[in-house]
Structure formats: C-alpha cells, structure tokens
Design a protein around this motif. Structure first.
Motif, PDB file in Angstrom:
ATOM      1  N   UNK A 268       0.807  -1.212   0.000  1.00 27.10           N
ATOM      2  CA  UNK A 268       0.000   0.000   0.000  1.00 27.10           C
ATOM      3  C   UNK A 268       0.845   1.269   0.000  1.00 27.10           C
ATOM      4  N   UNK A 269       2.088   1.178   0.477  1.00 25.86           N
ATOM      5  CA  UNK A 269       2.933   2.362   0.577  1.00 25.86           C
ATOM      6  C   UNK A 269       3.189   3.038  -0.772  1.00 25.86           C
ATOM      7  N   UNK A 270       3.464   2.285  -1.863  1.00 27.32           N
ATOM      8  CA  UNK A 270       3.675   2.966  -3.155  1.00 27.32           C
ATOM      9  C   UNK A 270       2.480   3.802  -3.603  1.00 27.32           C
ATOM     10  N   UNK A 271       1.283   3.468  -3.123  1.00 32.81           N
ATOM     11  CA  UNK A 271       0.110   4.258  -3.488  1.00 32.81           C
ATOM     12  C   UNK A 271       0.214   5.677  -2.930  1.00 32.81           C
ATOM     13  N   UNK A 272       0.842   5.804  -1.758  1.00 27.76           N
ATOM     14  CA  UNK A 272       1.045   7.141  -1.197  1.00 27.76           C
ATOM     15  C   UNK A 272       2.012   7.953  -2.052  1.00 27.76           C
ATOM     16  N   UNK A 273       3.054   7.294  -2.565  1.00 30.85           N
ATOM     17  CA  UNK A 273       3.993   7.998  -3.439  1.00 30.85           C
ATOM     18  C   UNK A 273       3.321   8.392  -4.758  1.00 30.85           C
ATOM     19  N   UNK A 274       2.459   7.521  -5.274  1.00 31.55           N
ATOM     20  CA  UNK A 274       1.708   7.858  -6.487  1.00 31.55           C
ATOM     21  C   UNK A 274       0.818   9.071  -6.232  1.00 31.55           C
ATOM     22  N   UNK A 275       0.129   9.067  -5.091  1.00 35.43           N
ATOM     23  CA  UNK A 275      -0.730  10.202  -4.746  1.00 35.43           C
ATOM     24  C   UNK A 275       0.091  11.483  -4.608  1.00 35.43           C
ATOM     25  N   UNK A 276       1.296  11.373  -4.062  1.00 31.44           N
ATOM     26  CA  UNK A 276       2.168  12.542  -3.925  1.00 31.44           C
ATOM     27  C   UNK A 276       2.563  13.082  -5.298  1.00 31.44           C
ATOM     28  N   UNK A 277       2.896  12.184  -6.230  1.00 28.48           N
ATOM     29  CA  UNK A 277       3.280  12.615  -7.585  1.00 28.48           C
ATOM     30  C   UNK A 277       2.147  13.392  -8.238  1.00 28.48           C
ATOM     31  N   UNK A 278       0.939  12.855  -8.178  1.00 29.14           N
ATOM     32  CA  UNK A 278      -0.178  13.532  -8.829  1.00 29.14           C
ATOM     33  C   UNK A 278      -0.615  14.769  -8.048  1.00 29.14           C
ATOM     34  N   UNK A 279      -0.418  14.760  -6.745  1.00 29.84           N
ATOM     35  CA  UNK A 279      -0.706  15.960  -5.973  1.00 29.84           C
ATOM     36  C   UNK A 279       0.233  17.094  -6.349  1.00 29.84           C
ATOM     37  N   UNK A 280       1.524  16.798  -6.478  1.00 28.68           N
ATOM     38  CA  UNK A 280       2.487  17.816  -6.891  1.00 28.68           C
ATOM     39  C   UNK A 280       2.161  18.312  -8.295  1.00 28.68           C
ATOM     40  N   UNK A 281       1.826  17.376  -9.199  1.00 29.94           N
ATOM     41  CA  UNK A 281       1.469  17.776 -10.558  1.00 29.94           C
ATOM     42  C   UNK A 281       0.243  18.671 -10.595  1.00 29.94           C
TER      43      UNK A 281
END
Length: 353
Positions: A268-281
């Motif tokens: 589940x942790x990589x999902x947080x990094x994915x959310x961070x990428x799209x949040x920054x974008x």
C-alpha cells in the motif's frame, strides 16, 4: 443584414460543412499542417521583427520544430512500445487481482451470490486475445502492410504534413490579409472583432493547453519513474493527454497509476507515493502552468470540451476531433454576441417582469 445576405451566409456555412463531411478522409494532413502553422506563426513573426526574411524565419522555425519532434519520437516510441508489451502481459494479472480483491468484499457487503459474475471467463478471453496479439507494433504493421494502397496513403499523408505546414506558415499573414480584404465592407469590423476573440481563445487553448499537457506528461512520467513503476511513461502520457479536460487527467492518472502500483509492488505504501506525484502535478498545474501558459482566456466549459471532441469524432472521425475545439470556440463566441444582442433587444425588455 438583409434576408438575402442571411440566406447566402447560411448557404455558405452549409456548403462548407457538407464539403468537410464529404472530404474528411483526405483532410487530415491539411488540418494538421494548418494547426502546426497556426502554432508556429507567432514565433515566425518574432523572428521577422528581428529583421529576418519571412522565408528564412519559417525555415528556422520549421527546422527547430522538426528536430524537436524527431528527437522526441526517436526517444519515446521504443520506450512506449516496450511498455505496451508489458501492459499486454499485466492486464490478465490485474483482472485476476481485482477478482480476488473485489469479489469477496462485494459479496460480504451486499450479500451477493458467489457465482455468475463471469470474471474468470473475461480474464481468460482477454488474456488469450492479448497473448495472441504479441508485439503491438508488429500487429499494427501486419494489419497495415496487408494493403499496399493503405501503405501508400499513409506515407503520402505523413509526407504531406510538413509540405502543407511549410507553405501555410510562409504565407500565413498573406492569407489572413486576403481573407480580410475579401469580406464585405459592412461586415469587416464585426467579423474581425469576432475573429479576434476566437483567435484569443484558440491561441490560449491550442498553444497554452497543449504546453500544459506536455508539461504534465513529463512531470507525471518522471515522478512515476522515480516511484519505480514499469509503466511510468505510458501512464504519464495518459494522464497528460487526459488533462485536455480540467481535473480529468488527475483522476484518470491517479486511478490507473494506483492500480498499476498496487499490483506491481503488492504493497500500500507505493500508493502514497503515487498520490504525492499527482498531488504535486496538480499543484503545479493550478499555481504555475495554467496561469502562466493558458491564463483565464479559454472560456470553454469542461463539459463543452468533452461534448465537442466526442461529437466531432462521431461525425467525422479524426478530422472531426481536430475541428471540434476550433468550431466550439467560434460557436461560443457567436453565442456570446447573440446573447448580448438579445439582452439589448426589445424582446428582452418585453420579457422582463
């Protein structure tokens, strides 16, 4: 405007629409060339102001654009091909994972029966079709290569685009001036005003929004690559292209990337990094990219954008998609003027309580 003038204008518009519909199979290279010339005209004008000849300025713009496009294609196409092959092998695995993850939850939550869902059959059918397809590039080439006529037409269209772009870009200002001179003198001021509004909207959308889409594709691809997703480039391009409609790219991208990340890492942790990428974008798009590259000049509602693209594709295929947004922008400007005319008319005064 007299009744005869209105009739002639309606007939001209109808004739153009009929010709576009009848000729749409051969219009693609001309419309793509016109789009590229429209995008390159401001840069050519700037070079002209530096005392360069128009033809020389166009050659510089054309050369720079060709080098950039060729470089991008040479770098990205092999990578996209490899990621499409990975996607083909992953889709059956994702369907199996969704079946194992979602079905028990739905059955427990809604007290649904255990059988009859057809997930297994769907997964087997899709998996068989995809495995039979093999390399996606090879499949496309096999289907295209089956007809020499198709190959000749495809090559001719590809070669025609730079030719059309060069000549339209070289003569763009001259063509606009001749069009303006051919207008009836009583219409010129109004048509030029409306055309200026359409140009402002189209310039903001075509140049600005395409730059935003390109920037977001790069941001998402790099960010997902840092996360470690195997399909980073493919998902980044998908999210960037979907950004033609506000927030659609964010929604589509984060959902697709989250599914890919979960089944690739089983955590589940990589999902947080994915959310961070799209949040920054999303923050960069809202705070920096859209205000800087587009501004608030588009005026096209997201629903209008979706409807225009889908309607254009339904009516005239790819040519309709290319024409959809320019036509929608022109219609929106005319509707704005018609609304202002209605508000100042006697009909509106009578209608007021």
């Amino acid at each position: 405007m007299s009744d005869l003038q209105r009739l002639m204008l309606a007939a001209a518009v109808l004739l153009v629409a009929v010709l576009v519909y009848l000729l749409h199979p051969i219009l693609t290279p001309f419309l793509v060339g016109a789009l590229l010339a429209y995008m390159g005209d401001p840069l050519a004008d700037r070079l002209e102001r530096l005392h360069l000849n128009r033809t020389v300025a166009v050659c510089v713009v054309f050369a720079v654009f060709s080098i950039v496009v060729a470089t991008v294609l040479l770098i990205t196409l092999p990578m996209i091909g490899r990621q499409l092959d990975i996607l083909i092998t992953r889709i059956p695995e994702w369907l199996h994972g969704l079946q194992e993850l979602l079905l028990p939850f739905l059955q427990r939550t809604f007290n649904l029966p255990a059988g009859g869902w057809g997930f297994e059959e769907l997964r087997e059918n899709i998996g068989g079709d995809l495995k039979g397809a093999g390399n996606i590039v090879a499949v496309i080439w096999q289907r295209v290569a089956g007809s020499s006529v198709v190959i000749i037409a495809m090559v001719a269209n590809i070669l025609l685009i730079p030719v059309v772009t060069f000549y339209l870009l070289r003569d763009w200002d001259l063509l606009i001036a001749k069009l303006r001179e051919s207008l009836p003198r009583t219409w010129e001021t109004k048509v030029v005003d409306v055309s200026s509004e359409c140009h402002e909207i189209l310039g903001a959308f075509v140049r600005g929004q395409l730059m935003v889409m390109l920037a977001l594709s790069i941001i998402y691809s790099i960010g997902l690559g840092i996360v470690g997703l195997d399909l980073a480039l493919l998902l980044g391009l998908l999210a960037g292209l979907a950004s033609i409609v506000p927030y659609l790219g964010f929604i589509v991208g984060i959902v697709a990337a989250s599914v890919a990340a979960y089944f690739q890492f089983n955590e589940w942790l990589p999902l947080l990094w994915v959310a961070l990428v799209f949040g920054v974008g999303q923050v960069l798009e809202s705070v920096l990219l859209t205000p800087l590259l587009v501004g608030d000049r588009i005026g096209l509602h997201p629903v209008a954008v979706i409807f225009a693209v889908m309607a254009g594709g339904q009516l005239a295929g790819f040519v309709g998609v290319l024409l959809a947004l320019p036509v929608a922008a022109v219609i929106m400007v005319w509707l704005r003027h018609l609304h202002a005319h209605y508000k100042s008319s006697e009909l509106y005064d009578v209608a007021k309580p």
